[in-house]
Design an enzyme around this catalytic site. Structure first.
Site, short mmCIF file in Angstrom:
data_model
loop_
_atom_site.label_atom_id
_atom_site.label_comp_id
_atom_site.label_asym_id
_atom_site.label_seq_id
_atom_site.Cartn_x
_atom_site.Cartn_y
_atom_site.Cartn_z
N HIS A 154 0.86 -1.17 0.00
CA HIS A 154 0.00 0.00 0.00
C HIS A 154 0.90 1.22 0.00
O HIS A 154 2.03 1.19 0.49
CB HIS A 154 -0.87 -0.03 1.26
CG HIS A 154 -1.94 1.01 1.32
ND1 HIS A 154 -1.69 2.32 1.65
CD2 HIS A 154 -3.29 0.93 1.11
CE1 HIS A 154 -2.82 3.00 1.65
NE2 HIS A 154 -3.81 2.19 1.32
N ASP A 231 2.92 -4.42 7.96
CA ASP A 231 1.65 -3.73 7.78
C ASP A 231 0.57 -4.79 7.85
O ASP A 231 0.37 -5.58 6.91
CB ASP A 231 1.63 -3.01 6.43
CG ASP A 231 0.27 -2.39 6.11
OD1 ASP A 231 -0.62 -2.42 6.99
OD2 ASP A 231 0.11 -1.89 4.98
N GLN A 234 -4.68 -5.49 6.75
CA GLN A 234 -5.62 -6.44 6.16
C GLN A 234 -5.56 -7.81 6.81
O GLN A 234 -6.26 -8.73 6.38
CB GLN A 234 -5.32 -6.58 4.65
CG GLN A 234 -5.41 -5.30 3.86
CD GLN A 234 -6.83 -4.80 3.71
OE1 GLN A 234 -7.79 -5.54 3.91
NE2 GLN A 234 -6.98 -3.53 3.33
N LYS A 257 -11.06 -0.95 9.68
CA LYS A 257 -11.20 -2.15 8.87
C LYS A 257 -11.60 -3.37 9.72
O LYS A 257 -11.77 -4.46 9.18
CB LYS A 257 -9.89 -2.45 8.13
CG LYS A 257 -9.47 -1.36 7.14
CD LYS A 257 -8.20 -1.73 6.41
CE LYS A 257 -7.62 -0.57 5.62
NZ LYS A 257 -8.48 -0.13 4.52
N CYS A 397 -4.71 2.31 -3.91
CA CYS A 397 -3.55 2.83 -3.18
C CYS A 397 -2.38 1.85 -3.23
O CYS A 397 -1.61 1.73 -2.29
CB CYS A 397 -3.91 3.16 -1.73
SG CYS A 397 -5.05 4.54 -1.57
#
Length: 439
Positions: A154, A231, A234, A257, A397
């Site tokens: 991202h 990261d 997700q 999220k 993104c």
């Protein structure tokens, strides 16, 4: 990290394993009843929300906690001795403790509240390259040093490192992506070397759905003295994540999220690393003492939470953690694996549709990006919206990922605990409408 259920109906030809009967389950209809927005209609069609990788919907249990805080406990935190201030502070720090337990942190003090995962990654990037003899050697960065990311990041995990390298003269390098959407680690030992200061990459891709390996990259990074940041924006919402098991040094994720409010995220870092990091922002409550001649700073996490923090949002995220814990993250994981297998079966049958990322439901999450031959993703998204189906269109993104596969944009459908196979069927019907309209 994530294993595939072999439910015969869900796995289809992409699963290829005998059915399990002892996998964790939950009542999807009961879960959907917790989300008021799912009762909406769009242009006369029931809302089919397939954009949870962008932002998830919020259950009533979270909305009620937010309302209760503002109606009965609203006050600033760590600043007042009156009852409301104490209640707000207790709830805010209680949320921090819940989140620490949720991700397997050793202590609540290892969790820093940020406004999102982008800020969390910027915070870590900012710590590198500061001048001065008192800088911890692990955070010294200059010409000859290297930062390693990946091609499937991202933008939030690309731009901060680009800026850091421009500022310090360090070199940015990256893992590539294989043709089937996996992280290419074939050159791991060459890419991550004695010059590497930090490796920062995505645990689960927001475009490809790919779940990336951790153990071999962490082993190599630590072998050469580099730090590792994940990261997990997700990943944390969709499967059990334990920072102790992962053995990484930093992990970032965001609340909106994972059934929580917008404007709240978190950075987890090893306590001794957070202790060694300089402040990111200056202001109230991040200080120890302030004199006109200079200031000293509070220990983490307060050092990184300057000014009035997102109080209600943090409390709301704590409520979201309670909600997900009550359902069980193992159950969420299995539900999404079944949906992913079902969707892959259905979408690969559509003529002219190209899936980006793994076409098997192993080592991938419930995010599927695709393109239709000769039809722009924005047109796909508009036609689907007219039938009540909400998807993401654009480069997500993650423009370098799109460039890797030779497309300017994709259409992305993403699933969550409230998604049903009937909604995937609605997506397939909607794509049929798109093909008919543009044929």
């Amino acid at each position: 990290m994530i294993e595939m259920t072999s439910d015969t109906r869900a796995a289809g030809r992409h699963g290829g394993m005998p059915a399990y009967t002892d996998v964790p389950r939950f009542d999807v209809a009961k879960v959907r009843a917790d989300f008021p927005i799912l009762t909406r209609e769009i242009d006369g069609h029931p809302l089919v929300y397939l954009d949870s990788a962008n932002t998830s919907q919020k259950p009533r249990q979270v909305l009620e906690v937010l309302a209760d805080h503002y109606e009965h406990h609203n006050a600033n935190v760590a600043r007042a001795v009156h009852t409301l201030g104490t209640e707000a502070t207790d709830a805010y720090e209680g949320a921090r403790a819940k989140i620490a337990r949720f991700i397997g942190a050793s202590t609540a003090g290892e969790v820093v509240f940020t406004k999102n995962s982008s800020e969390a990654m910027n915070l870590v990037a900012y710590s590198f390259g500061h001048a001065g003899a008192d800088v911890d050697p692990r955070f010294r960065l200059g010409p000859g040093d290297e930062v390693v990311i990946s091609e499937m990041e991202h933008h939030s995990n690309i731009v901060p490192w680009q800026l850091l390298c421009q500022r310090t003269g360090a070199t940015l390098r990256w893992f590539g992506i294989t043709d089937n959407g996996r992280l290419d680690t074939s050159n791991l030992d060459e890419l991550v070397n004695e010059k590497t200061k930090i490796v920062s990459y995505v645990l689960q891709s927001n475009i490809l759905g790919t779940i990336n390996p951790v153990a071999e990259i962490v082993r190599r990074a630590h072998e050469v003295g580099a730090l590792v940041m994940l990261d997990a924006s997700q990943a944390v919402p969709h499967s059990p994540v334990d920072v102790t098991d992962l053995d990484v040094d930093f992990l970032a994720f965001t609340g909106h999220k994972m059934c929580g409010p917008t404007g709240i995220g978190a950075l987890w870092g090893r306590a001794e690393l957070l202790d060694a990091m300089p402040p990111f922002l200056g202001g109230g409550e991040m200080i120890e003492t302030v004199k006109m001649e200079g200031s000293t700073f509070a220990p983490p996490p307060a050092r990184f939470e300057a000014g009035t923090p997102p109080i209600a949002q943090a409390i709301g995220l704590g409520a979201a953690v309670d909600y997900l814990t009550s359902i069980g993250m193992d159950a969420v994981r299995w539900h999404e694996k079944e949906l992913t297998a079902y969707a892959l079966d259905a979408l690969t049958e559509i003529p002219g549709l190209r899936i980006f990322g793994p076409e098997v439901p192993v080592g991938r999450g419930g995010t599927i990006s695709f393109a239709l031959d000769g039809i722009h993703p924005h047109d796909v998204g508009q036609v689907l919206d007219a039938e009540g189906v909400a998807v993401r269109v654009g480069h997500g993104c993650a423009r370098p990922t799109c460039a890797r596969f030779g497309v300017p944009a994709v259409t992305r459908a993403s699933f969550y605990l409230y998604t049903t196979t009937e909604e995937i069927d609605a997506l397939v019907r909607g794509i049929g409408s798109v093909r008919k309209l543009f044929s």
